[in-house]
Design a protein around this motif. Structure first.
Motif, PDB file in Angstrom:
ATOM      1  N   PHE A 115     -22.806  22.641  -9.116  1.00 49.76           N
ATOM      2  CA  PHE A 115     -23.094  21.255  -8.742  1.00 49.76           C
ATOM      3  C   PHE A 115     -24.412  21.147  -7.983  1.00 49.76           C
ATOM      4  N   MET A 116     -24.680  22.133  -7.118  1.00 51.71           N
ATOM      5  CA  MET A 116     -25.951  22.102  -6.396  1.00 51.71           C
ATOM      6  C   MET A 116     -27.125  22.243  -7.355  1.00 51.71           C
ATOM      7  N   SER A 117     -26.977  23.107  -8.373  1.00 49.86           N
ATOM      8  CA  SER A 117     -28.062  23.314  -9.335  1.00 49.86           C
ATOM      9  C   SER A 117     -28.264  22.097 -10.233  1.00 49.86           C
ATOM     10  N   MET A 118     -27.213  21.310 -10.430  1.00 50.35           N
ATOM     11  CA  MET A 118     -27.293  20.116 -11.280  1.00 50.35           C
ATOM     12  C   MET A 118     -27.808  18.896 -10.517  1.00 50.35           C
ATOM     13  N   ASN A 119     -27.961  19.029  -9.212  1.00 50.14           N
ATOM     14  CA  ASN A 119     -28.415  17.910  -8.371  1.00 50.14           C
ATOM     15  C   ASN A 119     -27.501  16.695  -8.485  1.00 50.14           C
ATOM     16  N   VAL A 120     -26.199  16.932  -8.524  1.00 47.74           N
ATOM     17  CA  VAL A 120     -25.284  15.796  -8.522  1.00 47.74           C
ATOM     18  C   VAL A 120     -25.506  15.008  -7.240  1.00 47.74           C
ATOM     19  N   ASP A 121     -25.164  13.729  -7.257  1.00 43.47           N
ATOM     20  CA  ASP A 121     -25.397  12.888  -6.087  1.00 43.47           C
ATOM     21  C   ASP A 121     -24.481  13.249  -4.920  1.00 43.47           C
ATOM     22  N   GLY A 122     -23.312  13.786  -5.219  1.00 46.00           N
ATOM     23  CA  GLY A 122     -22.365  14.157  -4.182  1.00 46.00           C
ATOM     24  C   GLY A 122     -21.195  14.890  -4.791  1.00 46.00           C
ATOM     25  N   ALA A 123     -20.315  15.439  -3.929  1.00 50.73           N
ATOM     26  CA  ALA A 123     -19.191  16.224  -4.428  1.00 50.73           C
ATOM     27  C   ALA A 123     -17.915  15.912  -3.672  1.00 50.73           C
ATOM     28  N   LEU A 124     -16.805  15.889  -4.406  1.00 52.27           N
ATOM     29  CA  LEU A 124     -15.465  15.812  -3.835  1.00 52.27           C
ATOM     30  C   LEU A 124     -14.778  17.141  -4.120  1.00 52.27           C
ATOM     31  N   VAL A 125     -14.200  17.752  -3.085  1.00 49.01           N
ATOM     32  CA  VAL A 125     -13.597  19.074  -3.259  1.00 49.01           C
ATOM     33  C   VAL A 125     -12.184  19.081  -2.706  1.00 49.01           C
ATOM     34  N   ALA A 126     -11.230  19.516  -3.529  1.00 44.63           N
ATOM     35  CA  ALA A 126      -9.877  19.819  -3.072  1.00 44.63           C
ATOM     36  C   ALA A 126      -9.806  21.333  -2.939  1.00 44.63           C
ATOM     37  N   PRO A 127      -9.981  21.883  -1.725  1.00 43.96           N
ATOM     38  CA  PRO A 127     -10.114  23.334  -1.563  1.00 43.96           C
ATOM     39  C   PRO A 127      -8.811  24.083  -1.821  1.00 43.96           C
ATOM     40  N   LEU A 128      -8.954  25.383  -2.089  1.00 44.98           N
ATOM     41  CA  LEU A 128      -7.799  26.212  -2.413  1.00 44.98           C
ATOM     42  C   LEU A 128      -6.884  26.416  -1.208  1.00 44.98           C
ATOM     43  N   GLY A 129      -7.486  26.706  -0.087  1.00 46.17           N
ATOM     44  CA  GLY A 129      -6.698  27.052   1.092  1.00 46.17           C
ATOM     45  C   GLY A 129      -7.527  27.969   1.972  1.00 46.17           C
ATOM     46  N   ASN A 130      -6.863  28.760   2.820  1.00 42.97           N
ATOM     47  CA  ASN A 130      -7.642  29.586   3.744  1.00 42.97           C
ATOM     48  C   ASN A 130      -8.275  30.795   3.079  1.00 42.97           C
ATOM     49  N   HIS A 131      -8.113  30.946   1.757  1.00 44.71           N
ATOM     50  CA  HIS A 131      -8.842  31.999   1.050  1.00 44.71           C
ATOM     51  C   HIS A 131     -10.059  31.438   0.314  1.00 44.71           C
ATOM     52  N   SER A 132     -10.371  30.138   0.524  1.00 42.97           N
ATOM     53  CA  SER A 132     -11.608  29.579   0.000  1.00 42.97           C
ATOM     54  C   SER A 132     -12.802  30.223   0.711  1.00 42.97           C
ATOM     55  N   ASP A 133     -13.936  30.267   0.030  1.00 43.56           N
ATOM     56  CA  ASP A 133     -15.169  30.771   0.628  1.00 43.56           C
ATOM     57  C   ASP A 133     -15.820  29.615   1.392  1.00 43.56           C
ATOM     58  N   LEU A 134     -15.531  29.524   2.672  1.00 50.63           N
ATOM     59  CA  LEU A 134     -16.003  28.383   3.454  1.00 50.63           C
ATOM     60  C   LEU A 134     -17.511  28.390   3.644  1.00 50.63           C
ATOM     61  N   THR A 135     -18.162  29.568   3.499  1.00 56.41           N
ATOM     62  CA  THR A 135     -19.621  29.588   3.608  1.00 56.41           C
ATOM     63  C   THR A 135     -20.258  28.807   2.460  1.00 56.41           C
ATOM     64  N   VAL A 136     -19.607  28.823   1.297  1.00 54.27           N
ATOM     65  CA  VAL A 136     -20.116  28.053   0.162  1.00 54.27           C
ATOM     66  C   VAL A 136     -19.956  26.565   0.426  1.00 54.27           C
ATOM     67  N   HIS A 137     -18.813  26.186   1.020  1.00 51.72           N
ATOM     68  CA  HIS A 137     -18.611  24.785   1.373  1.00 51.72           C
ATOM     69  C   HIS A 137     -19.645  24.319   2.398  1.00 51.72           C
ATOM     70  N   GLU A 138     -20.009  25.203   3.316  1.00 50.42           N
ATOM     71  CA  GLU A 138     -21.035  24.848   4.301  1.00 50.42           C
ATOM     72  C   GLU A 138     -22.393  24.656   3.615  1.00 50.42           C
ATOM     73  N   ARG A 139     -22.700  25.516   2.642  1.00 54.65           N
ATOM     74  CA  ARG A 139     -23.947  25.352   1.890  1.00 54.65           C
ATOM     75  C   ARG A 139     -23.941  24.038   1.125  1.00 54.65           C
ATOM     76  N   LEU A 140     -22.794  23.730   0.525  1.00 50.16           N
ATOM     77  CA  LEU A 140     -22.671  22.478  -0.225  1.00 50.16           C
ATOM     78  C   LEU A 140     -22.926  21.295   0.695  1.00 50.16           C
ATOM     79  N   ARG A 141     -22.348  21.347   1.885  1.00 47.96           N
ATOM     80  CA  ARG A 141     -22.512  20.249   2.848  1.00 47.96           C
ATOM     81  C   ARG A 141     -23.967  20.108   3.287  1.00 47.96           C
ATOM     82  N   SER A 142     -24.684  21.217   3.370  1.00 45.40           N
ATOM     83  CA  SER A 142     -26.085  21.165   3.805  1.00 45.40           C
ATOM     84  C   SER A 142     -27.012  20.642   2.715  1.00 45.40           C
TER      85      SER A 142
END
Length: 344
Positions: A115-142
């Motif tokens: 999604f970041m490479s596609m330059n989408v306008d924004g993202a909605l995420v339903a995360p997996l749980g505490n085994h999600s890679d939260l560093t990726v979510h932080e990058r997405l937010r930035s």
């Protein structure tokens, strides 16, 4: 048969309109003169041409696209949620691109990178749980506007979240079962799912408020490949085989686990039901679309999926357009509603 044209250059030559004018037309027909617009529309009727979706958005400030990541494709709850999101997005003039993480944090991370490479306008995420890679979510937010939906990591306190008020919804089911059939047991899941953990805490809190002793089962993973229905079946099959809980009220963490619980009851000749005096009762959470068609029909708590989807899209678009009234985290929770059916 209309001649097929594959590129905008060939279309330009075929209908006698410059390529820049065609590009402006496909971005927004109002950006070209009435004469040019009529000429293009008449020309398009004579040929078979479909504009490249991404090419027409390459130089625009907005791509008009929202990325959505869901954890499971075989879960009807997320099918309903995705439908609500798509309808709200279309109403607002956005297209939705969906990726599924397939319960794999590496796939979830790649979806976010896509999604970041596609330059989408924004993202909605339903995360997996505490085994999600939260560093990726932080990058997405930035990188782009980002809203969590349905499930919320406790550590991401700066990301807007739209979901269900689990304290209210699970408390509602707990109180109902305690009233009609005695102190309920909570059939949980291994503690890796944010919603499951929130509902377990809500059950314990409500039981203590009622002056009852909480009793939680099913927190251990029985088999790496046994999720939801298989987990509920395995846990209660083991308990019923020992003669335990056959006359108790059982609140399942969600409807898919409850479906497994109903199968375990049937295998042991048990008949959960609201019409019985005492005895086994089974309830779930979510109001899965199959609940009214099970035998017995499943008592559950309905989440307001349509409202969650619409509010998530609204919140994201406010972030995209810079219309959010406060920089503080937005958290919007919707209450659940009891659906009394035959199982409890």
């Amino acid at each position: 048969m209309k001649p097929r044209i594959d590129t905008m250059e060939h279309l330009s030559a075929a209908i006698g309109v410059s390529r820049p004018t065609l590009s402006r037309y496909f971005q927004d027909p109002e950006r070209v003169s009435r004469t040019s617009r009529e000429r293009i529309e008449q020309g398009l009727e004579r040929v078979e041409y479909v504009p490249n979706f991404f090419a027409t958005r390459m130089n625009r400030a907005s791509t008009g696209m929202i990325g959505v990541i869901i954890p499971y494709l075989n879960d009807l709850f997320f099918s309903r949620l995705l439908e609500a999101i798509e309808l709200a997005a279309m109403e607002a003039g956005y297209s939705v691109i969906t990726k599924c993480s397939h319960s794999d944090p590496a796939i979830e991370a790649r979806a976010a990178e896509t999604f970041m490479s596609m330059n989408v306008d924004g993202a909605l995420v339903a995360p997996l749980g505490n085994h999600s890679d939260l560093t990726v979510h932080e990058r997405l937010r930035s990188r782009l506007p980002f809203v969590m939906v349905d499930s919320q990591p406790e550590v991401m306190t700066e990301v807007d979240f739209i979901g269900t008020d689990h304290m209210q919804s699970t408390g509602l089911a707990t109180e109902y079962l305690a009233r009609v059939g005695g102190p309920p047991i909570f059939l949980a899941m291994p503690r890796v799912n944010f919603n499951a953990m929130a509902r377990e805490r809500a059950y314990v809190s409500k039981m203590e408020e009622l002056g009852l002793e909480p009793e939680v089962i099913g927190t251990e993973l029985i088999n790496d490949h046994w999720h939801f229905e298989a987990h509920g079946l395995a846990v209660l099959d083991a308990e019923f085989s020992k003669g335990r809980f056959t006359d108790r009220s059982i609140l399942c963490v969600n409807d898919r686990v409850a479906i497994g619980a109903l199968k375990a009851a049937a295998a042991h000749g048990l008949e959960p039901g609201a019409m019985r005096k005492g005895g086994l009762r089974i309830a779930g959470h979510d109001d899965y679309p199959l609940c009214p068609f099970l035998t017995p029909t499943l008592t559950t708590v309905a989440q307001n999926v349509d409202a969650i989807g619409e509010a998530a899209v609204t919140c994201l678009i406010e972030n995209i357009r810079g219309e959010k009234s406060s920089p503080e985290q937005t958290v919007k929770l919707f209450e659940g509603v009891m659906k009394m059916r035959n199982s409890a």
